[in-house]
Motif scaffolding. Structure first.
Motif, mmCIF file in Angstrom:
data_model
loop_
_atom_site.group_PDB
_atom_site.id
_atom_site.type_symbol
_atom_site.label_atom_id
_atom_site.label_comp_id
_atom_site.label_asym_id
_atom_site.label_seq_id
_atom_site.Cartn_x
_atom_site.Cartn_y
_atom_site.Cartn_z
ATOM 1 N N GLN A 88 0.819 -1.319 0.049
ATOM 2 C CA GLN A 88 0.026 -0.101 0.172
ATOM 3 C C GLN A 88 0.860 1.303 -0.058
ATOM 4 O O GLN A 88 2.071 1.081 0.540
ATOM 5 C CB GLN A 88 -1.082 0.085 1.194
ATOM 6 N N ILE A 134 -7.461 0.459 -0.173
ATOM 7 C CA ILE A 134 -6.026 0.741 -0.813
ATOM 8 C C ILE A 134 -4.979 0.975 0.547
ATOM 9 O O ILE A 134 -3.921 0.856 0.240
ATOM 10 C CB ILE A 134 -6.128 1.986 -1.448
ATOM 11 N N GLY A 163 -5.804 -2.519 -3.163
ATOM 12 C CA GLY A 163 -5.247 -1.887 -4.429
ATOM 13 C C GLY A 163 -5.334 -2.831 -5.430
ATOM 14 O O GLY A 163 -5.929 -3.858 -5.519
ATOM 15 N N SER A 289 0.862 1.632 -9.922
ATOM 16 C CA SER A 289 -0.645 1.834 -9.538
ATOM 17 C C SER A 289 -0.923 3.173 -9.092
ATOM 18 O O SER A 289 -2.129 3.488 -9.045
ATOM 19 C CB SER A 289 -1.085 0.712 -8.710
ATOM 20 N N SER A 296 -8.187 2.796 -11.978
ATOM 21 C CA SER A 296 -8.357 1.895 -10.435
ATOM 22 C C SER A 296 -9.163 0.652 -10.544
ATOM 23 O O SER A 296 -10.044 0.717 -11.642
ATOM 24 C CB SER A 296 -8.707 2.973 -9.600
#
Length: 528
Positions: A88, A134, A163, A289, A296
């Protein structure tokens, strides 16, 4: 005489230190699980097991696959330190971890138990952390399970993938899946953890037939998801949702839509296929990311974990038929989310609503109707909170009460959390209430382990009451009990009696049912 007194004082001091040392001595304890023996520790009557694996590490070829059964081991596995947290980015400043670093190898859970032997049968709480899917971790101080364990509850926190690692979709992933589905890996992790608890918790003195799941924000969304999925709903005895559900305005994409996002993601980062995507290191993938030009990923109706939209599942009453304790906070949103930098006046509020929601402005202004400029910050903040998370939580409460013959208890947490220690209070002069996530430490009894906020005696009073309600519910399926106000369940199709959680807690008839009924009427066509 003085010498005798002096020797007596030394003796008493020695005995006191010896007793205090004895009380704080750590004893290592072992438990045999289905996959092997683990070793935790006991301290002051509570047994701790940290970093207990519940599935194989989802690394290498197991990246973006449903959690695989844990492999057995020989010898004794030490479980005295929290396992790694899920991959994360550092997005929330209030998260304080005790985890052993960060890794894709993150499928671990933590157990706090008051039981001294496996023959005892305490109810079980399994808690899913928040963080927008996330961020977050089961090692955070605010989720610590010791206080609940001292209430006679075996408490478990669960790590799950987040995520891009927990929710990525791609046609190749769907093709290689035995269930022809991709995504929702974080939710599948939670379900696997529940199966592990169901199969092993007796060894920790827990009752596998009395598992209550709970969570806040994304954790609350997770609870509603586990209630809805056929993979988990039969394992549950109760559910607690704090601010959030999958029955709100967030539009969940279909599997095909999510797969298209995955193809776009791969194309934009120059990866031709799934093999190349899996060849990226976890750090590389995490940093990529975070790019704002990339799509997303989140919860998806995948046809497996979620056979259909959760709203349809709850409408048909196919969710878990369990008692539900559910609620939200008084300041889930702030009026600036609606008004921006404009002054909070009726004219500016109406202008903002008409500009943002032209097709529904008349209806929204009918149910969100400030009587004066002074009321605008309150009404606009309530509207912002409803759009963000409160409507979905209300919808879960109302729908569950209407489709199953189990009690629903609704709360409204209004007690403002204090400011930081040693800093002046940052109080909004126009409106101040209980912000999103403010209730966590109160309901779990964890004010003493949070040294960030300047908690006072009234905070401990609120926490004592709120935790008693929550503990009663976990113990019996009913928050009522000695020393707390009477709490009546929601009546299907009627204005609910809501427990106000504050220094003066009492039941209050819900005041804005008309708002939520209107929002439900436009839910399918309204995209906030």
């Amino acid at each position: 005489m003085r010498k005798t007194l002096f020797l007596t004082l030394i003796l008493w001091t020695t005995l006191f230190i010896a007793n205090a040392q004895s009380a704080c001595d750590t004893t290592f304890v072992r438990v045999k699980t289905a996959n092997g023996t683990i070793e935790g520790f006991e301290l002051m009557g509570i047994r701790f097991f940290r970093g207990v694996p519940y599935a194989q590490p989802p690394v290498g070829d197991l990246r973006w696959k449903e959690p695989q059964p844990l492999q057995s081991w020989s010898g004794v596995k030490k479980t005295i330190q929290f396992g790694p947290r899920a991959m994360q980015l550092p997005v929330f400043s209030d998260m304080r971890f005790r985890s052993n670093g960060m890794s894709e190898d993150c499928l671990y859970l933590n157990i706090w138990t008051p039981a001294k032997n496996e023959g005892e049968r305490y109810p079980v709480l399994v808690y899913f952390y928040g963080g927008g899917f996330i961020a977050g971790d089961g090692s955070e101080y605010r989720y610590d399970g010791e206080s609940m364990a001292r209430k006679g509850i075996v408490t478990v926190t669960v790590n799950y993938r987040l995520g891009i690692f927990g929710f990525f979709n791609h046609p190749e992933l769907t093709k290689e899946s035995a269930h022809k589905a991709s995504g929702n890996y974080g939710l599948l992790d939670q379900s696997a953890a529940l199966r592990w608890v169901k199969e092993n918790i007796e060894q920790f003195g827990g009752d596998p037939s009395r598992i209550t799941i709970a969570g806040e924000s994304a954790g609350s969304y997770s609870v509603s998801a586990q209630m809805a999925t056929p993979l988990s709903r039969d394992m549950l005895a109760g559910a607690i949702c704090e601010s959030g559900s999958l029955l709100g305005f967030r539009q969940m994409p279909t599997l095909n839509e999510a797969e298209s996002r995955g193809v776009e993601f791969a194309r934009k980062i120059g990866k031709k296929n799934l093999k190349e995507l899996r060849s990226l290191s976890s750090d590389e993938l995490l940093q990529i990311s975070g790019r704002r030009d990339l799509p997303s990923f989140g919860v998806v109706v995948d046809g497996y974990f979620l056979p259909e939209n959760p709203i349809a599942i709850f409408e048909k009453g196919e969710q878990a038929h369990v008692p539900l304790l559910v609620g939200w906070n008084s300041m889930e949103g702030h009026y600036s989310a609606v008004l921006g930098k404009a002054e909070p006046t009726i004219a500016n509020f109406e202008k903002a609503i008409r500009e943002k929601y032209p097709d529904f402005a008349d209806g929204l202004l009918r149910v969100y109707r400030p009587a004066s400029d002074k009321e605008v910050p309150i009404v606009a903040s309530e509207f912002a909170g409803d759009m963000f998370i409160s409507f979905g939580t209300w919808n879960l409460s109302d729908m569950h009460a209407s489709t199953v013959a189990k009690p629903v208890y609704r709360y409204y947490f209004t007690h403002p959390r204090p400011g930081y220690k040693g800093q002046p209070q940052n109080v909004d002069p126009l409106y101040r209430g209980a912000s999103h996530s403010a209730e966590i430490e109160y309901v779990l009894g964890n004010l003493p382990v949070n040294d960030v906020y300047d908690f006072q005696s009234e905070d401990y009073l609120v926490s004592s009451l709120a935790q008693t309600f929550f503990a009663n519910f976990i113990l019996t399926g009913n928050p009522n009990g000695a020393g707390v106000p009477d709490w009546n369940p929601v009546r299907a199709g009627k204005p609910a009696e809501v427990m106000i959680l504050d220094t003066k807690s009492c039941l209050q008839t819900e005041q804005h049912r008309d708002r939520y009924l209107y929002l439900r009427s436009i839910q399918n066509s309204f995209n906030p």
